[in-house]
Design an enzyme around this catalytic site. Structure first.
Site, short mmCIF file in Angstrom:
data_model
loop_
_atom_site.label_atom_id
_atom_site.label_comp_id
_atom_site.label_asym_id
_atom_site.label_seq_id
_atom_site.Cartn_x
_atom_site.Cartn_y
_atom_site.Cartn_z
N SER A 6 -9.40 1.63 2.96
CA SER A 6 -8.56 2.40 2.08
C SER A 6 -7.54 1.58 1.31
O SER A 6 -6.90 2.09 0.39
CB SER A 6 -7.83 3.48 2.91
N LYS A 22 0.84 -1.19 0.00
CA LYS A 22 0.00 0.00 0.00
C LYS A 22 0.88 1.24 0.00
O LYS A 22 1.93 1.28 0.66
CB LYS A 22 -0.90 -0.03 1.24
N SER A 52 -9.76 -0.87 7.06
CA SER A 52 -9.18 -0.60 5.75
C SER A 52 -8.46 -1.77 5.11
O SER A 52 -8.11 -1.71 3.93
CB SER A 52 -8.25 0.60 5.82
#
Length: 481
Positions: free
Chosen positions: A163, A88, A187
């Site tokens: 996210s 990420k 997330s």
């Protein structure tokens, strides 16, 4: 194996091919990079692809493993050696752009790796790139105004969740063999559930979060996403610093029935079933029946303070996020450079009173105490609940109808994940079925403090021996070759 079979193989299967000389890390990395070049434009899962670094790391792994008879002596760092993965884009990587999905950090090149990256490098994993995410990890849709929306491999008109949406999309589409994401209010688990993969949120503090651009220091966690629980376990053990990645499958000595017969699982009466779609509830009920048939003891439990988790969690996250962005000198002075949704949440955080923040921390302490008391009193190994009350919404769908009522989509996706974050407990989501439209749904297990290994075992038995009997492994449409 053909390309699809290789792209969707497990880490253990790939490792076996490496060590028997039937595949090399270089060949696999080139296959992954070619898939990313061809497929990523459809999904927008990656912000940055590290082609040359990946090739360099793969060549090193190939030389040291001695695959295809190139060396008689081997240096073997474990199951992750030569395995392509992604990160990420809020996890700092030395000399590699780390944007956090933001305009403000568009040209940020960290001077050092986050500790989780160092550990993965030591394990010999091959970094393919940095994945798309909701701006500054402050949202659950991955509708990013700066780098474009990431898309769900099961239906590209829908969100992958966030996210860590780019990570989940990349894993689900066979564009890496696992990814490392972050989880502050769901997330990791939200996108994993919406994309039909596995996501583990470790307990608070179990994995070092230094070198990760923060959202809420009270809640932030770092954890793996993968297609199987066994693969998630390999990644978790690497980043937590406990071993070089022997698979769960190698440790299993008992039958699935024997393992499940020893388990006591709890289903909370509060919060989790107050707002839930019919298809998710039906899928959850079917999963619970299957687990019971394998012998697990499942009972309802009451945890009244769960009703406080949404409000308390929001106040803590809002205040801490705004404080970080203010201390960094970005907000409000550079407010125009934020997307509208993130800017509005930072503005809300500036309005949280000190007394409200402290009250929320007190409520957090009460929730933690009650959860611990209930699990100990009822001798519960883990809670079993749905991961999200709905399947993946359409991109841009701000409200979603459940029953006869429209609900804010963001709040819906967060509501079943916030309790584990507020309490700092580990939680894992595993696929548990598909809607009539072919969209994945997730089953979540929430454990006691430092029970990640137990959660991995429970979820592994469920995925390998319960779920797959009724739901053979599926590859998202349009991502087969």
């Amino acid at each position: 194996m053909n390309e699809t079979e290789l792209a969707f193989a497990t880490i253990a299967e790939i490792g076996h091919l490496f060590r028997t000389g039937n595949l090399s890390p270089v060949e696999l990395t080139e296959l992954m990079l070619a898939r990313i070049e061809r497929i990523n434009p459809k999904l927008n899962a990656y912000i940055t692809v590290t082609n040359e670094l990946a090739r360099t790391q793969a060549k090193k792994a190939e030389a040291e493993l001695g695959v295809k008879g190139k060396r008689k002596t081997r240096t073997d760092r474990g199951l992750l050696y030569g395995i392509p993965f992604s990160l990420k884009d809020n996890i700092c990587t030395e000399g590699i752009r780390t944007t956090a999905g933001s305009k403000i950090l568009r040209d940020y090149f960290p001077e050092r790796d986050a500790p989780v990256v160092t550990r993965l490098k030591q394990a010999g994993a091959v970094l393919l790139g940095k994945t798309n995410m909701h701006e500054f990890a402050y949202g659950v849709t991955n509708n990013n105004p700066h780098y474009g929306a990431a898309r769900n491999p099961w239906d590209t008109a829908r969100i992958p969740g966030g996210s860590s949406g780019g990570s989940a999309a990349a894993v689900a589409a066979g564009l890496c063999f696992g990814s490392i994401g972050t989880d502050t209010g769901g997330s990791i688990r939200i996108p994993a559930a919406l994309c039909g993969v596995v996501g583990l949120k470790p307990g608070l503090g179990r994995v070092d979060v230094s070198g990760v651009i923060p959202l809420s220091v009270t809640h932030d966690c770092v954890g793996p996403l993968a297609r199987t629980v066994a693969d998630a376990g390999i990644l978790f053990r690497a980043i937590v610093g406990s071993g070089n990645g022997k698979g769960l499958r190698e440790r299993r000595r008992e039958s699935a029935a024997k393992k499940l017969s020893k388990l006591r699982l709890g289903i909370p009466r509060e919060v989790f079933f107050e707002v839930i779609s019919g298809e998710v509830e039906k899928s959850f009920d079917a999963a619970v029946r299957s687990i019971r048939e394998f012998g697990a003891k499942i009972k309802e439990v009451s945890i009244p303070l769960l009703a406080q988790t949404e409000k308390a969690g929001n106040r803590i996250a809002w205040a801490e996020a705004s404080n970080y962005h203010q201390q960094s000198g970005w907000f409000p002075s550079r407010g125009a450079e934020y997307g509208e949704d993130v800017r509005s949440r930072l503005e809300m955080g500036m309005k949280v009173l000190a007394v409200e923040y402290l009250e929320a921390l007190d409520q957090r302490g009460s929730v933690i105490a009650q959860l611990r008391e209930v699990m100990e009193k009822e001798t519960i190994d883990a809670l079993v609940v749905p991961t999200t009350p709905i399947a993946a919404p359409l991109i841009g769908e701000e409200t979603t109808r459940v029953g006869n009522t429209d609900h804010p989509t963001r709040a819906l996706l967060l509501r079943l994940n916030r309790p584990a974050n507020l309490a700092g407990l580990p939680a894992i989501t595993v696929p548990c079925g598909f809607t009539a439209e072919g969209l994945p749904m997730g089953l979540q297990f929430v454990g006691a403090k430092q029970s990640e290994r137990l959660l991995l075992d429970i979820a592994d038995v469920y995925q390998a021996d319960v779920y797959r009997r009724a739901n053979p492994s599926k590859v998202p449409p349009n991502f087969r070759t």
